[in-house]
Design a protein around this motif. Sequence first.
Motif, mmCIF file in Angstrom:
data_model
loop_
_atom_site.group_PDB
_atom_site.id
_atom_site.type_symbol
_atom_site.label_atom_id
_atom_site.label_comp_id
_atom_site.label_asym_id
_atom_site.label_seq_id
_atom_site.Cartn_x
_atom_site.Cartn_y
_atom_site.Cartn_z
ATOM 1 N N ASN A 60 38.669 20.589 53.877
ATOM 2 C CA ASN A 60 39.916 21.067 54.462
ATOM 3 C C ASN A 60 40.002 20.837 55.972
ATOM 4 O OD1 ASN A 60 40.704 22.058 51.894
ATOM 5 N ND2 ASN A 60 39.470 23.887 52.207
ATOM 6 N N ASP A 61 38.961 21.223 56.703
ATOM 7 C CA ASP A 61 39.022 21.123 58.162
ATOM 8 C C ASP A 61 38.795 19.694 58.652
ATOM 9 O OD1 ASP A 61 38.679 24.221 59.402
ATOM 10 O OD2 ASP A 61 38.020 23.949 57.350
ATOM 11 N N TRP A 62 37.917 18.956 57.968
ATOM 12 C CA TRP A 62 37.593 17.608 58.440
ATOM 13 C C TRP A 62 38.407 16.527 57.729
ATOM 14 C CZ3 TRP A 62 33.167 14.102 56.599
ATOM 15 C CH2 TRP A 62 33.074 12.977 57.426
ATOM 16 N N VAL A 104 35.069 15.864 75.544
ATOM 17 C CA VAL A 104 34.921 17.260 75.125
ATOM 18 C C VAL A 104 33.662 17.843 75.748
ATOM 19 C CG1 VAL A 104 34.612 18.809 73.153
ATOM 20 C CG2 VAL A 104 36.142 16.836 72.961
ATOM 21 N N ASP A 105 33.811 18.976 76.379
ATOM 22 C CA ASP A 105 32.686 19.638 77.024
ATOM 23 C C ASP A 105 31.577 19.918 76.014
ATOM 24 O OD1 ASP A 105 31.283 20.946 79.113
ATOM 25 O OD2 ASP A 105 31.953 22.888 78.324
ATOM 26 N N GLY A 106 30.366 19.492 76.348
ATOM 27 C CA GLY A 106 29.215 19.729 75.481
ATOM 28 C C GLY A 106 28.927 18.608 74.505
ATOM 29 N N LEU A 107 29.816 17.640 74.367
ATOM 30 C CA LEU A 107 29.609 16.554 73.406
ATOM 31 C C LEU A 107 29.412 15.198 74.083
ATOM 32 C CD1 LEU A 107 32.191 17.397 70.575
ATOM 33 C CD2 LEU A 107 29.821 18.182 70.844
ATOM 34 N N ALA A 108 29.595 15.126 75.392
ATOM 35 C CA ALA A 108 29.528 13.835 76.086
ATOM 36 C C ALA A 108 28.157 13.186 75.950
ATOM 37 C CB ALA A 108 29.887 14.009 77.558
ATOM 38 N N ILE A 144 28.648 10.714 61.874
ATOM 39 C CA ILE A 144 29.208 11.770 61.033
ATOM 40 C C ILE A 144 29.054 13.126 61.719
ATOM 41 C CG2 ILE A 144 28.858 13.056 58.875
ATOM 42 C CD1 ILE A 144 30.254 10.483 58.282
ATOM 43 N N TRP A 145 27.871 13.377 62.274
ATOM 44 C CA TRP A 145 27.647 14.670 62.917
ATOM 45 C C TRP A 145 28.501 14.836 64.177
ATOM 46 C CZ3 TRP A 145 26.599 19.074 61.263
ATOM 47 C CH2 TRP A 145 25.703 19.280 60.205
ATOM 48 N N LEU A 146 28.743 13.755 64.889
ATOM 49 C CA LEU A 146 29.617 13.856 66.051
ATOM 50 C C LEU A 146 31.045 14.164 65.616
ATOM 51 C CD1 LEU A 146 29.611 13.727 69.101
ATOM 52 C CD2 LEU A 146 30.017 11.254 68.958
ATOM 53 N N GLU A 147 31.470 13.576 64.502
ATOM 54 C CA GLU A 147 32.784 13.900 63.940
ATOM 55 C C GLU A 147 32.873 15.389 63.599
ATOM 56 O OE1 GLU A 147 35.791 12.347 62.418
ATOM 57 O OE2 GLU A 147 35.495 11.080 64.173
ATOM 58 N N LEU A 148 31.849 15.914 62.931
ATOM 59 C CA LEU A 148 31.865 17.318 62.540
ATOM 60 C C LEU A 148 31.820 18.231 63.764
ATOM 61 C CD1 LEU A 148 29.479 17.337 59.429
ATOM 62 C CD2 LEU A 148 31.926 16.845 59.554
ATOM 63 N N ALA A 149 31.080 17.808 64.780
ATOM 64 C CA ALA A 149 31.018 18.600 66.009
ATOM 65 C C ALA A 149 32.389 18.678 66.676
ATOM 66 C CB ALA A 149 29.987 17.997 66.968
ATOM 67 N N LEU A 150 33.125 17.584 66.663
ATOM 68 C CA LEU A 150 34.475 17.593 67.227
ATOM 69 C C LEU A 150 35.365 18.605 66.518
ATOM 70 C CD1 LEU A 150 35.110 13.784 67.810
ATOM 71 C CD2 LEU A 150 35.424 15.576 69.530
ATOM 72 N N VAL A 151 35.280 18.642 65.197
ATOM 73 C CA VAL A 151 36.109 19.574 64.431
ATOM 74 C C VAL A 151 35.667 21.010 64.707
ATOM 75 C CG1 VAL A 151 36.868 20.264 62.133
ATOM 76 C CG2 VAL A 151 36.535 17.844 62.657
ATOM 77 N N ALA A 152 34.350 21.231 64.729
ATOM 78 C CA ALA A 152 33.841 22.582 64.986
ATOM 79 C C ALA A 152 34.245 23.064 66.372
ATOM 80 C CB ALA A 152 32.324 22.610 64.835
ATOM 81 N N LYS A 153 34.208 22.168 67.359
ATOM 82 C CA LYS A 153 34.600 22.520 68.726
ATOM 83 C C LYS A 153 36.082 22.887 68.804
ATOM 84 C CE LYS A 153 31.516 22.082 72.188
ATOM 85 N NZ LYS A 153 31.426 23.010 73.346
ATOM 86 N N ALA A 154 36.890 22.169 68.058
ATOM 87 C CA ALA A 154 38.340 22.396 68.119
ATOM 88 C C ALA A 154 38.783 23.598 67.298
ATOM 89 C CB ALA A 154 39.072 21.142 67.641
ATOM 90 N N ASN A 211 30.639 27.544 62.766
ATOM 91 C CA ASN A 211 30.861 26.521 63.796
ATOM 92 C C ASN A 211 29.658 26.366 64.701
ATOM 93 O OD1 ASN A 211 33.405 26.189 62.729
ATOM 94 N ND2 ASN A 211 34.459 27.308 64.353
ATOM 95 N N ALA A 212 29.048 27.489 65.096
ATOM 96 C CA ALA A 212 27.862 27.421 65.945
ATOM 97 C C ALA A 212 26.721 26.708 65.220
ATOM 98 C CB ALA A 212 27.437 28.828 66.361
ATOM 99 N N GLY A 213 26.596 26.970 63.924
ATOM 100 C CA GLY A 213 25.552 26.304 63.146
ATOM 101 C C GLY A 213 25.782 24.811 63.034
ATOM 102 N N LEU A 214 27.041 24.413 62.864
ATOM 103 C CA LEU A 214 27.360 22.986 62.799
ATOM 104 C C LEU A 214 27.044 22.292 64.117
ATOM 105 C CD1 LEU A 214 30.740 23.204 60.868
ATOM 106 C CD2 LEU A 214 28.684 22.053 60.046
ATOM 107 N N LEU A 215 27.376 22.934 65.216
ATOM 108 C CA LEU A 215 27.109 22.335 66.522
ATOM 109 C C LEU A 215 25.605 22.244 66.778
ATOM 110 C CD1 LEU A 215 29.920 24.106 68.551
ATOM 111 C CD2 LEU A 215 29.731 21.638 68.126
ATOM 112 N N ALA A 216 24.845 23.259 66.345
ATOM 113 C CA ALA A 216 23.392 23.214 66.508
ATOM 114 C C ALA A 216 22.782 22.099 65.662
ATOM 115 C CB ALA A 216 22.786 24.563 66.127
#
Length: 620
Positions: A10-12, A506-510, A558-568, A580-585
């Motif tokens: 749904n989210d991604w 995006v802050d934290g993903l650069a 793939i993980w960078l894609e998921l991080a973008l969604v989790a951040k947003a 979301n915190a778990g996905l970013l970790a």
Amino acid sequence: MRPIVDFLLNDWLNVTSLTERARFADHGAETFAQVLDTCERIAREKYAPFNRLVDTQEPHFDGEKVTLPQATHDAWKAYAESGMLSAAQDYDIGGMQLPYVVEAAANGFFGKASVSIGAGMLTTGNANLLMAHGSPLQQQVFALNEFSGRFSGTMCLSEPQAGSSLSDVATRATPDGAGFEQDPLGARFRLVGNKMWISAGEHELTENIIHLVLAKIPGEDGKLVPGVKGISLFIVPKHMVGTDGALTGERNDVVLAGLNHKCGWRGTTNTLLNFGEGKFKPQGQGGAIGYLVGEPGQGLKYMFHMMNEARIGVGIAATMLGMAGYEASLAYARQRPQGRPIAGAGAQAESGPKVTKDAARPQVPIIEHADVKRMLLAQKSYCEGALALELYCARLVDEAHTGTPEAAAEASLLLEVLTPIAKSWPSEWCLEANSLAIQVHGGYGYTRDFPVEQYWRDNRLNMIHEGTHGIQALDLLGRKVVMQGGAGLKLLAGRMSDTITRAGQVDGLAAMANGLAAAVQQLGAATKSAWATGNPEEALANATPYLQAFGHVVLSWIWLELALVAKASQPVTDEHAARNAGLLAAARYFHVYELPKIGAWLNVVAAREPVCREMQDAWF
């Protein structure tokens, strides 16, 4: 598992947007959720409680028939009645017209609950092949009865002497008459030969078993055509059927020669089948009756329709076994007390920093220890990343079938490149997740009192299933990344570049974006270097490390894609915030712990390191 499935769908992947297309217009978020709920419930009730049972009570062959536990019969019945065998098919043949991405996600619950009991991957794949390449009557008699669960299906490729070398197939198909005489069910042939490693090749779960068999038609001189060009595809039913689909009461000359006793997947029969050994004589003659599918000599082309579908299925199975081990080890780590927090930070002694523990303090759950968190994070990054990869590929299948012509062409091209990764990456790294799950359990993990050892045994097959790691590597580097002048690789790199651009802002993903950009550049350079001399022997000697590096780059993307969604995402509950915190970790873990591994793999690729191809037998 359900929260990550819902997030990915749904989210991604925004699967509800598919309902804007005519084929899926009757569906919506509610119907998709109902399908997932139903499959999750059946898996929980009919599969999971019996996973250890089918592992310990292996199929038994008494010389006449194979006996499976009643639980397997009950599970198959529940699965067939759910309609999932025909989930993606048209309404007018009893299907649901579900998007494949939803079907794939829903089937994942069965693989996680008990991959050994199995669901309908081979039966559905068999029927799908016939819907694409069979005659209308073959579809009516065989495919539709498979979709209903009345019949089941297999794929019969490998032979005892040939294994994965399909050019060496020796099974012979001789016209049943003076020429290619037309039976209503197709040109009729008599097959003689042996097929090995046939999953679900013999059982009593269904009225009939429909074997799709690769065999060679002899030339005018009576000899088999060498190589793969002479391979044709045949429908060989266990029991003979009429044009109305009813069993005639006559047994075809397909005989179980024996069951293979496996390390894992013990609940599924794995068989050696003899075709045409003469135990049965259908229609008064020896040889198993087979009906030609499509044109002669096109068998391998047709079979790839089923094989590529099965490769995504194997990737999902590997992912789900990894996920099962991850969840088991996470639960164990949360309740297992052992050890105490490290104290004395900054204290110095002549021999170095002083580390102390206060024995008077109570023990803590092992999940509080950094190294256990490392093992759990690794499992999370492997398994949830692999699930995202598989569902992304499934979404590409939907795009290839229902998208605009341009989008469909791009999706098909991306699938060509990603299919070797979709099969191989989860089968290697979710197996590693299972190994880490055992490690989290300590000595208990190595016993049968806990489920994680079975998950590892079951998963070990997936590196072999549907083309070994080495075969996927040769396919990727030898064909997929160089076809059409590298068009597929360029398209994939373009998708990655888009993600890198968005993440860089995006802050934290650069930092992750920059790391992925460097990795993509390194992968492209290694690809060029591997083929710099144009010598396939030199380029392909290091195909497996290339496959490993390629897979890690894809998963980093793939993980960078998921991080973008989790951040947003704007979480509305504490559970969403934790998710979301778990996905970013996990994304960060993969980028800092895993992505750097590609350097070692790509160095030997770029250098065309010759040690493996130059090694000689006597030197071992």
